[in-house]
Write a protein that holds these residues in place. Structure first.
Motif, mmCIF file in Angstrom:
data_model
loop_
_atom_site.group_PDB
_atom_site.id
_atom_site.type_symbol
_atom_site.label_atom_id
_atom_site.label_comp_id
_atom_site.label_asym_id
_atom_site.label_seq_id
_atom_site.Cartn_x
_atom_site.Cartn_y
_atom_site.Cartn_z
ATOM 1 N N LEU A 20 0.828 -1.211 0.000
ATOM 2 C CA LEU A 20 0.000 0.000 0.000
ATOM 3 C C LEU A 20 0.862 1.261 0.000
ATOM 4 O O LEU A 20 0.558 2.236 -0.700
ATOM 5 N N LEU A 21 1.950 1.246 0.773
ATOM 6 C CA LEU A 21 2.824 2.415 0.852
ATOM 7 C C LEU A 21 3.690 2.554 -0.395
ATOM 8 O O LEU A 21 3.846 3.653 -0.937
ATOM 9 N N ALA A 22 4.224 1.432 -0.872
ATOM 10 C CA ALA A 22 5.111 1.479 -2.036
ATOM 11 C C ALA A 22 4.388 1.947 -3.284
ATOM 12 O O ALA A 22 4.998 2.571 -4.174
ATOM 13 N N ASN A 23 3.106 1.670 -3.377
ATOM 14 C CA ASN A 23 2.335 2.022 -4.564
ATOM 15 C C ASN A 23 1.441 3.248 -4.370
ATOM 16 O O ASN A 23 0.612 3.550 -5.235
ATOM 17 N N ASP A 24 1.625 3.932 -3.239
ATOM 18 C CA ASP A 24 0.857 5.155 -2.952
ATOM 19 C C ASP A 24 -0.646 4.933 -3.089
ATOM 20 O O ASP A 24 -1.383 5.799 -3.586
ATOM 21 N N VAL A 25 -1.101 3.779 -2.621
ATOM 22 C CA VAL A 25 -2.522 3.461 -2.702
ATOM 23 C C VAL A 25 -3.304 4.249 -1.653
ATOM 24 O O VAL A 25 -4.414 4.730 -1.916
ATOM 25 N N LEU A 26 -2.721 4.389 -0.471
ATOM 26 C CA LEU A 26 -3.355 5.112 0.632
ATOM 27 C C LEU A 26 -2.338 6.060 1.256
ATOM 28 O O LEU A 26 -1.123 5.808 1.183
ATOM 29 N N PRO A 27 -2.784 7.127 1.908
ATOM 30 C CA PRO A 27 -1.851 8.011 2.619
ATOM 31 C C PRO A 27 -1.079 7.247 3.688
ATOM 32 O O PRO A 27 -1.627 6.355 4.360
ATOM 33 N N ALA A 28 0.184 7.608 3.847
ATOM 34 C CA ALA A 28 1.044 6.889 4.785
ATOM 35 C C ALA A 28 0.516 6.951 6.214
ATOM 36 O O ALA A 28 0.583 5.961 6.950
ATOM 37 N N ASP A 29 -0.024 8.114 6.623
ATOM 38 C CA ASP A 29 -0.511 8.213 8.001
ATOM 39 C C ASP A 29 -1.720 7.324 8.228
ATOM 40 O O ASP A 29 -1.907 6.776 9.333
ATOM 41 N N LEU A 30 -2.550 7.120 7.198
ATOM 42 C CA LEU A 30 -3.711 6.241 7.315
ATOM 43 C C LEU A 30 -3.264 4.790 7.486
ATOM 44 O O LEU A 30 -3.800 4.059 8.331
ATOM 45 N N VAL A 31 -2.281 4.382 6.709
ATOM 46 C CA VAL A 31 -1.768 3.010 6.813
ATOM 47 C C VAL A 31 -1.104 2.796 8.167
ATOM 48 O O VAL A 31 -1.370 1.806 8.861
ATOM 49 N N ARG A 32 -0.268 3.721 8.571
ATOM 50 C CA ARG A 32 0.495 3.534 9.812
ATOM 51 C C ARG A 32 -0.417 3.542 11.039
ATOM 52 O O ARG A 32 -0.229 2.742 11.959
ATOM 53 N N ARG A 33 -1.417 4.437 11.050
ATOM 54 C CA ARG A 33 -2.327 4.476 12.201
ATOM 55 C C ARG A 33 -3.111 3.185 12.305
ATOM 56 O O ARG A 33 -3.254 2.613 13.387
ATOM 57 N N ASN A 34 -3.627 2.690 11.196
ATOM 58 C CA ASN A 34 -4.391 1.448 11.243
ATOM 59 C C ASN A 34 -3.493 0.247 11.503
ATOM 60 O O ASN A 34 -3.939 -0.734 12.115
ATOM 61 N N ARG A 35 -2.242 0.324 11.061
ATOM 62 C CA ARG A 35 -1.291 -0.749 11.395
ATOM 63 C C ARG A 35 -1.092 -0.821 12.899
ATOM 64 O O ARG A 35 -1.007 -1.918 13.468
#
Length: 249
Positions: free
Chosen positions: A122-137
């Motif tokens: 998701l991060l490598a392909n800019d599918v979602l904002p990084a903060d959205l991915v990291r918070r949900n992670r």
């Protein structure tokens, strides 16, 4: 043509499997016969209503339609009553109290490894904002803890639970059934319908960990986006997986 049948409905179709409806019969075509083996075995073991198996001729499994209507659909408001959702929680409890199936499910390490891989994608392909991915992670970490295995459905989407007059008339699509975490089933059932969690919990009884359920909401959504996109589904549709992730911010 079967009597009273006006056509064939494609219920779902992607590269791995397809389900067709012909009158009151569903034809499931699957490239992996092990999934069908699990589905047939699970339906014969569980203490909740399931479709009747009509016949099987690989790669096709024919099952009868169950009465009633689905509890709802992801991305749309559910018109089912609170009593119906409570009945769904009670049915899940019966399943989780049943004897374990003889086959294993996905391990804690497997869930964690998949989550890591999907977040990287998701991060490598800019599918979602990084903060959205990291918070949900971070939120997903609550689900990644040892659990006491129970008999889980494994894909308990609300479209797989049918009700009529506030009674559960059938639970379908058992190909992911296995030993697993009870909170995972409750999370998938209420994914995108957080407002129904209290009703489900009331029917289920005790031992409901809300933080773990929220963790599974995030983990399931993060882990599913790539497959959904590649299979022709839209996780960005209103109320679906990306909105579930945004709701956690």
């Amino acid at each position: 043509m079967m009597a009273g049948v006006s056509g064939i409905e494609v219920v779902v179709a992607h590269s791995e499997r397809a389900t067709l409806r012909v009158g009151d019969v569903f034809l499931k075509v699957d490239t992996d016969q092990a999934r069908i083996d699990v589905e047939v075995a699970a339906m014969g073991m569980v203490p909740v209503p399931t479709p009747a198996v009509l016949w099987r001729k690989p790669p096709v499994l024919a099952i009868a339609a169950v009465p009633g209507t689905a509890l709802g659909r992801l991305g749309e408001p559910s018109t089912a009553s609170s009593a119906a959702w409570t009945a769904a929680g009670s049915a899940v409890r019966k399943l989780h109290d049943a004897p374990l199936p003889p086959w294993p499910g996905r391990s804690l390490d497997e869930h964690a490894a998949r989550l890591d891989a999907e977040c990287e994608w998701l991060l490598a392909n800019d599918v979602l904002p990084a903060d959205l991915v990291r918070r949900n992670r971070e939120i997903a970490e609550a689900a990644l803890r040892p659990w006491r295995p129970v008999f889980v459905h494994g894909d308990l989407q609300l479209t797989h639970v049918f009700v009529d007059d506030d009674e559960i008339t059938g639970v379908i699509d058992w190909s992911e059934a296995a030993r697993g975490d009870a909170m995972f089933d409750l999370a998938i059932l209420t994914l995108g319908h957080e407002e129904r969690l209290d009703d489900v919990a009331a029917g289920y009884g005790g031992d409901v960990d809300l933080d773990v359920i929220r963790g599974w909401w995030s983990l399931r959504s993060l882990s599913a986006i790539r497959w959904l996109v590649e299979s022709g589904f839209d996780p960005f549709a209103p109320g679906c997986e990306v909105d579930v992730l945004r709701a956690r911010m």
